[in-house]
Design an enzyme around this catalytic site. Structure first.
Site, PDB file in Angstrom:
ATOM      1  N   ARG A 120     -15.902   4.406 -14.387  1.00 38.18           N
ATOM      2  CA  ARG A 120     -16.623   5.285 -15.148  1.00 38.18           C
ATOM      3  C   ARG A 120     -17.869   4.818 -15.834  1.00 38.18           C
ATOM      4  O   ARG A 120     -17.495   3.856 -16.538  1.00 38.18           O
ATOM      5  CB  ARG A 120     -15.609   6.069 -15.995  1.00 38.18           C
ATOM      6  CG  ARG A 120     -14.873   6.864 -15.535  1.00 38.18           C
ATOM      7  CD  ARG A 120     -13.845   7.679 -16.477  1.00 38.18           C
ATOM      8  NE  ARG A 120     -12.767   6.851 -16.956  1.00 38.18           N
ATOM      9  CZ  ARG A 120     -12.836   6.292 -18.187  1.00 38.18           C
ATOM     10  NH1 ARG A 120     -13.926   6.565 -18.914  1.00 38.18           N
ATOM     11  NH2 ARG A 120     -11.793   5.471 -18.938  1.00 38.18           N
ATOM     12  N   TYR A 129     -17.920   7.053  -7.652  1.00 36.60           N
ATOM     13  CA  TYR A 129     -16.759   6.650  -8.145  1.00 36.60           C
ATOM     14  C   TYR A 129     -16.018   7.926  -8.796  1.00 36.60           C
ATOM     15  O   TYR A 129     -16.746   8.576  -9.658  1.00 36.60           O
ATOM     16  CB  TYR A 129     -16.788   5.387  -9.300  1.00 36.60           C
ATOM     17  CG  TYR A 129     -15.753   5.193  -9.589  1.00 36.60           C
ATOM     18  CD1 TYR A 129     -14.529   4.595  -9.276  1.00 36.60           C
ATOM     19  CD2 TYR A 129     -15.368   5.628 -11.296  1.00 36.60           C
ATOM     20  CE1 TYR A 129     -13.357   4.384  -9.632  1.00 36.60           C
ATOM     21  CE2 TYR A 129     -14.101   5.346 -11.814  1.00 36.60           C
ATOM     22  CZ  TYR A 129     -13.172   4.891 -10.894  1.00 36.60           C
ATOM     23  OH  TYR A 129     -11.745   4.695 -11.578  1.00 36.60           O
ATOM     24  N   LYS A 172     -11.668  14.231 -15.550  1.00 34.74           N
ATOM     25  CA  LYS A 172     -12.334  13.854 -16.815  1.00 34.74           C
ATOM     26  C   LYS A 172     -13.466  14.879 -17.374  1.00 34.74           C
ATOM     27  O   LYS A 172     -13.286  15.354 -18.375  1.00 34.74           O
ATOM     28  CB  LYS A 172     -12.870  12.353 -16.911  1.00 34.74           C
ATOM     29  CG  LYS A 172     -11.986  11.312 -16.092  1.00 34.74           C
ATOM     30  CD  LYS A 172     -10.693  11.346 -17.173  1.00 34.74           C
ATOM     31  CE  LYS A 172      -9.851  10.203 -16.384  1.00 34.74           C
ATOM     32  NZ  LYS A 172      -8.632  10.013 -17.349  1.00 34.74           N
ATOM     33  N   HIS A 220      -5.398  13.714 -22.685  1.00 38.69           N
ATOM     34  CA  HIS A 220      -5.462  12.673 -22.066  1.00 38.69           C
ATOM     35  C   HIS A 220      -3.771  12.083 -21.906  1.00 38.69           C
ATOM     36  O   HIS A 220      -3.603  11.157 -22.571  1.00 38.69           O
ATOM     37  CB  HIS A 220      -6.304  11.519 -22.457  1.00 38.69           C
ATOM     38  CG  HIS A 220      -6.428  10.356 -21.242  1.00 38.69           C
ATOM     39  ND1 HIS A 220      -6.689   9.210 -21.731  1.00 38.69           N
ATOM     40  CD2 HIS A 220      -6.514  10.426 -19.817  1.00 38.69           C
ATOM     41  CE1 HIS A 220      -6.905   8.512 -20.590  1.00 38.69           C
ATOM     42  NE2 HIS A 220      -6.547   9.288 -19.349  1.00 38.69           N
ATOM     43  N   SER A 238      -6.889   4.697 -20.735  1.00 41.19           N
ATOM     44  CA  SER A 238      -6.726   4.551 -19.296  1.00 41.19           C
ATOM     45  C   SER A 238      -6.162   2.935 -18.949  1.00 41.19           C
ATOM     46  O   SER A 238      -6.390   1.923 -19.514  1.00 41.19           O
ATOM     47  CB  SER A 238      -8.287   4.175 -18.686  1.00 41.19           C
ATOM     48  OG  SER A 238      -8.984   5.594 -19.375  1.00 41.19           O
ATOM     49  N   CYS A 290      -3.181   1.877 -18.951  1.00 42.19           N
ATOM     50  CA  CYS A 290      -1.972   1.324 -19.863  1.00 42.19           C
ATOM     51  C   CYS A 290      -0.631   1.689 -19.539  1.00 42.19           C
ATOM     52  O   CYS A 290       0.291   1.614 -20.262  1.00 42.19           O
ATOM     53  CB  CYS A 290      -2.206   1.730 -21.403  1.00 42.19           C
ATOM     54  SG  CYS A 290      -3.477   1.133 -22.395  1.00 42.19           S
ATOM     55  N   ASP A 325      -1.783  12.091 -15.977  1.00 43.42           N
ATOM     56  CA  ASP A 325      -3.194  11.779 -16.770  1.00 43.42           C
ATOM     57  C   ASP A 325      -3.421  12.936 -17.567  1.00 43.42           C
ATOM     58  O   ASP A 325      -3.950  12.560 -18.511  1.00 43.42           O
ATOM     59  CB  ASP A 325      -4.138  11.462 -15.919  1.00 43.42           C
ATOM     60  CG  ASP A 325      -5.379  11.046 -16.152  1.00 43.42           C
ATOM     61  OD1 ASP A 325      -5.227   9.917 -16.710  1.00 43.42           O
ATOM     62  OD2 ASP A 325      -6.531  11.240 -15.707  1.00 43.42           O
ATOM     63  N   ARG A 345      -8.154   2.115  -6.629  1.00 45.99           N
ATOM     64  CA  ARG A 345      -7.374   3.192  -6.851  1.00 45.99           C
ATOM     65  C   ARG A 345      -6.731   3.757  -5.756  1.00 45.99           C
ATOM     66  O   ARG A 345      -7.122   3.482  -4.565  1.00 45.99           O
ATOM     67  CB  ARG A 345      -8.184   4.344  -7.404  1.00 45.99           C
ATOM     68  CG  ARG A 345      -8.958   3.935  -8.707  1.00 45.99           C
ATOM     69  CD  ARG A 345      -8.186   4.320  -9.689  1.00 45.99           C
ATOM     70  NE  ARG A 345      -8.734   3.994 -11.302  1.00 45.99           N
ATOM     71  CZ  ARG A 345      -8.665   4.930 -12.318  1.00 45.99           C
ATOM     72  NH1 ARG A 345      -7.693   5.583 -12.302  1.00 45.99           N
ATOM     73  NH2 ARG A 345      -9.218   4.312 -13.273  1.00 45.99           N
TER      74      ARG A 345
HETATM   75  C1  OXD Z   1      -9.020   7.047 -16.270  1.00 52.16           C
HETATM   76  C2  OXD Z   1      -8.634   7.553 -15.201  1.00 52.16           C
HETATM   77  O1  OXD Z   1      -9.987   6.223 -16.365  1.00 52.16           O
HETATM   78  O2  OXD Z   1      -7.524   8.306 -15.192  1.00 52.16           O
HETATM   79  O3  OXD Z   1      -8.369   7.290 -17.454  1.00 52.16           O
HETATM   80  O4  OXD Z   1      -9.074   7.488 -14.185  1.00 52.16           O
HETATM   81 MN    MN Z   2      -6.783   8.919 -17.400  1.00 47.95          MN
END
Ligand code: OXD
Ligand code: MN
Length: 636
Positions: free
Chosen positions: A111, A255, A264, A284, A306, A308, A331, A422
């Site tokens: 991102r 991406y 998002k 989130h 993100s 974690c 998420d 991913r």
């Molecule tokens: C992030 C995702 O970057 O969930 O938080 O992809």
């Molecule tokens: Mn996320």
């Protein structure tokens, strides 16, 4: 309104007449359409007037060769896969069932927060007053004329020679009162295929739009440039949101977070604005159902920045006997208090766009049981037998091809898989997907966890004394930077509510909105701050994490029932000695794990104060200053 000022009027007419089915269309039909037949594409004729107007305006601006309205069928998915193989955008992974590998341009891997903007008439709608006219850490503002200019500089003619796909999609189960609809227009088949996994798309959504015409307009183009199979325009990437018009415009990146606009951009940035307007929360957060040995089931929502471990917690295999964890989402949570005062949550997504590295049989067996069918992998490494590999999966087999498509040389110490590589897999494939994960009314939330990667100073678990204290905990969240965005290094970043990159409006107002959730008759969930990542002086984790985190969930849920003992500390409530079940864990230094070093916390309070002053200023609700003062007084 989108202001497509540069469009020749008659292109709109031509686009709707000539635009034709790009997938599976016969050559003859193709020829007829290109000769300018006066028949209107039947796909466009079937759209509601507002969707059709959006499609026609976008076609006029971007000037694609074809327009394809996605119906969401399997035949359509098959045709997309064929097309992408032909273009060199996707490669089959013969080791698995219907799995695919995409390699991005190495400049398009995450991102891009620095190129992500929110537009409104007033800057203060978007960023707190303290950052007026300056760069804010809590979101980038763009003024309407600049927004229009950025669009006008990129979009005219950007889809020439390409197919423009129209994806009607629903965030949340189609028809749920908590769901919302969007229409994404894109020139990327990768985006279409991924949106099909991550959201509910196609005819059933168009059907729903006939009952309620409102939707979020999402326009996306990968732009021109990039490498073979992965067009993109990293130099000019921009991601724009105009909440007042329910509009998202994204250019230059294929991406995930930049291009799958339901995630998002819609579910969080626009979602947070809608949520504030309509009195709910777009967060989130993962959502899990936890069943205890007595058979009682409760749901927890949890916010972590993100990368974690949200997906790991969302699919956890508990080590504590008698416990069961089931996954609702990994998420995003949309949550609303119902008429009985219960906070109900849905996962607006339909799939997992998870970080691959670190996922293994040991860390997340349920993810491993989910991802090896019907999955698109992006930027992972490839094995010689047509499978995938990433760091943390286990021993690397011989003959690996790295994420850039080069033979991998382990001695060079460059990663085989990109750290932000991913998997994109359907949620229904998760063996522990919760039976209520698509429930229209959502699942009841008993507790909210907040957390981050904190190598030092922050205890394993702390319960907020009350709602206001919990909101302060969220406001004060910090975490080590990750690879999900363009930040580098291991700096500790402020990441309030794990929403720093995702706020759609002024963070001070966001906090006021959270505080306003406290109303008579509501059953407020308890709020906890957790930290699985504390290390000792040697840099070794003090807590084993993963499935052992079920021990923390056990204490949390017992706290919700007033069944477990707690001790007051300067930070909030922690488990009393013996209240956290550590049976069979071996040597855990509980003292260090729960220690509250005074110097550390005084510095932490200073850092929070500085952040509040620098980034929020007058927009910070006074309750946050009250809580910070309490923290200082308690720690002293
Ligand atoms: C992030 C995702 O970057 O969930 O938080 O992809
Ligand atoms: Mn996320």
């Amino acid at each position: 309104m989108m202001h497509f000022k540069t469009i020749p009027e008659d292109y709109v007419r031509k686009a709707s007449q000539c635009a034709q089915v790009a997938l599976g269309c016969s050559r003859a039909a193709h020829q007829t359409a290109l000769r300018g037949a006066t028949v209107v594409n039947p796909q466009l004729a079937a759209l509601t007037p507002k969707v059709r107007a959006f499609v026609e305006r976008s076609a006029a601006l971007c000037q694609p060769e074809h327009v394809h309205v996605c119906d969401g069928s399997d035949a359509e998915a098959g045709a997309l896969l064929q097309l992408m193989q032909h273009q060199g955008a996707l490669k089959r992974l013969p080791k698995y069932d219907n799995c695919w590998l995409a390699r991005t341009d190495p400049a398009d891997v995450a991102r891009v927060e620095s190129r992500t903007f929110i537009c409104s008439e007033q800057e203060r709608d978007v960023v707190p007053v303290a950052r007026a006219g300056q760069k804010s850490a809590l979101g980038n503002y763009i003024a309407p004329p600049d927004y229009d200019r950025e669009v006008a500089e990129r979009f005219p003619g950007c889809m020439r020679g390409r197919t423009m796909y129209v994806i009607p999609f629903s965030m949340g189960p189609v028809g749920s009162p908590l769901s919302k609809i969007g229409v994404e227009i894109t020139d990327s088949p990768y985006v279409v295929y991924s949106m099909r996994v991550m959201t509910r798309i196609g005819s059933k959504v168009l059907e729903a739009l006939r009952k309620d015409e409102s939707f979020v307009r999402c326009l996306h183009s990968v732009g021109t440039g990039g490498v073979q199979g992965w067009p993109c325009d990293p130099q000019r990437t921009i991601i724009l949101h105009r909440p007042a018009d329910n509009e998202i415009v994204s250019y230059g990146s294929g991406y995930g977070g930049n291009s799958l606009l339901g995630k998002k951009c819609f579910a969080l940035r626009l979602g947070s604005v809608l949520a504030r307007r309509e009195g709910w929360l777009a967060e989130h957060m993962l959502i899990v159902g936890v069943t205890d040995p007595k058979g009682r089931k409760r749901y927890i929502a949890a916010a972590f920045p993100s990368a974690c471990g949200k997906t790991n917690l969302a699919m956890m295999t508990p080590t504590l006997p008698g416990y069961k964890v089931e996954c609702v989402g990994d998420d995003i949570a949309w949550m609303k208090f119902d008429e009985n005062g219960v906070l109900r949550a849905i996962n607006p997504e339909n799939g997992f766009f998870g970080v691959a590295p670190g996922t293994s049989e040991a860390t997340n067996p349920m993810a491993m049981a989910t991802v090896f069918k019907n999955t698109v992998f992006t930027n992972v490494a490839e094995t010689s037998d047509g499978g995938v590999w990433w760091e943390g999966m286990g021993k690397a087999p011989e003959g690996i091809t790295d994420w850039k498509g080069q033979p991998w040389d382990p001695s060079k110490k460059t990663p085989a898989a990109h750290p932000n590589s991913r998997f994109c897999s359907p949620a229904e494939q998760c063996p522990i997907i919760d039976e209520n994960w698509e429930s229209a009314e959502g699942v009841p939330i008993s507790a909210i966890l907040l957390g981050g990667r904190r190598p030092s100073g922050v205890p394993l678990v702390v319960e907020a004394r009350d709602w206001q204290h919990g909101v302060f905990m969220g406001a004060a969240m910090r975490s080590e930077a990750t690879a999900a965005a363009e930040h580098s290094g291991k700096v500790i970043m402020h990441d309030p509510f794990a929403m720093r990159p995702f706020f759609g409006y002024n963070f001070g107002e966001y906090l006021k909105h959270w505080l306003s959730m406290q109303k008579p008759g509501r059953q407020l969930p308890k709020i906890f701050h957790v930290n699985w990542f504390r290390k000792d002086e040697q840099g070794k984790f003090l807590w084993p994490g993963f499935g052992e985190n079920s021990r923390v969930l056990d204490w949390v849920l017992k706290r919700c029932e007033n069944e477990s003992a707690y001790t007051e500390t300067p930070l909030g409530y922690v488990p009393s000695e013996g209240a956290l079940n550590t049976e069979g864990l071996g040597d855990i230094d509980m003292k260090q794990l729960f220690s509250i070093p005074k110097d550390f916390w005084l510095q932490e309070a200073d850092a929070i104060e500085k952040y509040f002053k620098q980034e929020v200023g007058e927009d910070l609700p006074k309750e946050m200053w009250e809580e910070l003062n309490k923290l200082r007084k308690n720690v002293h």
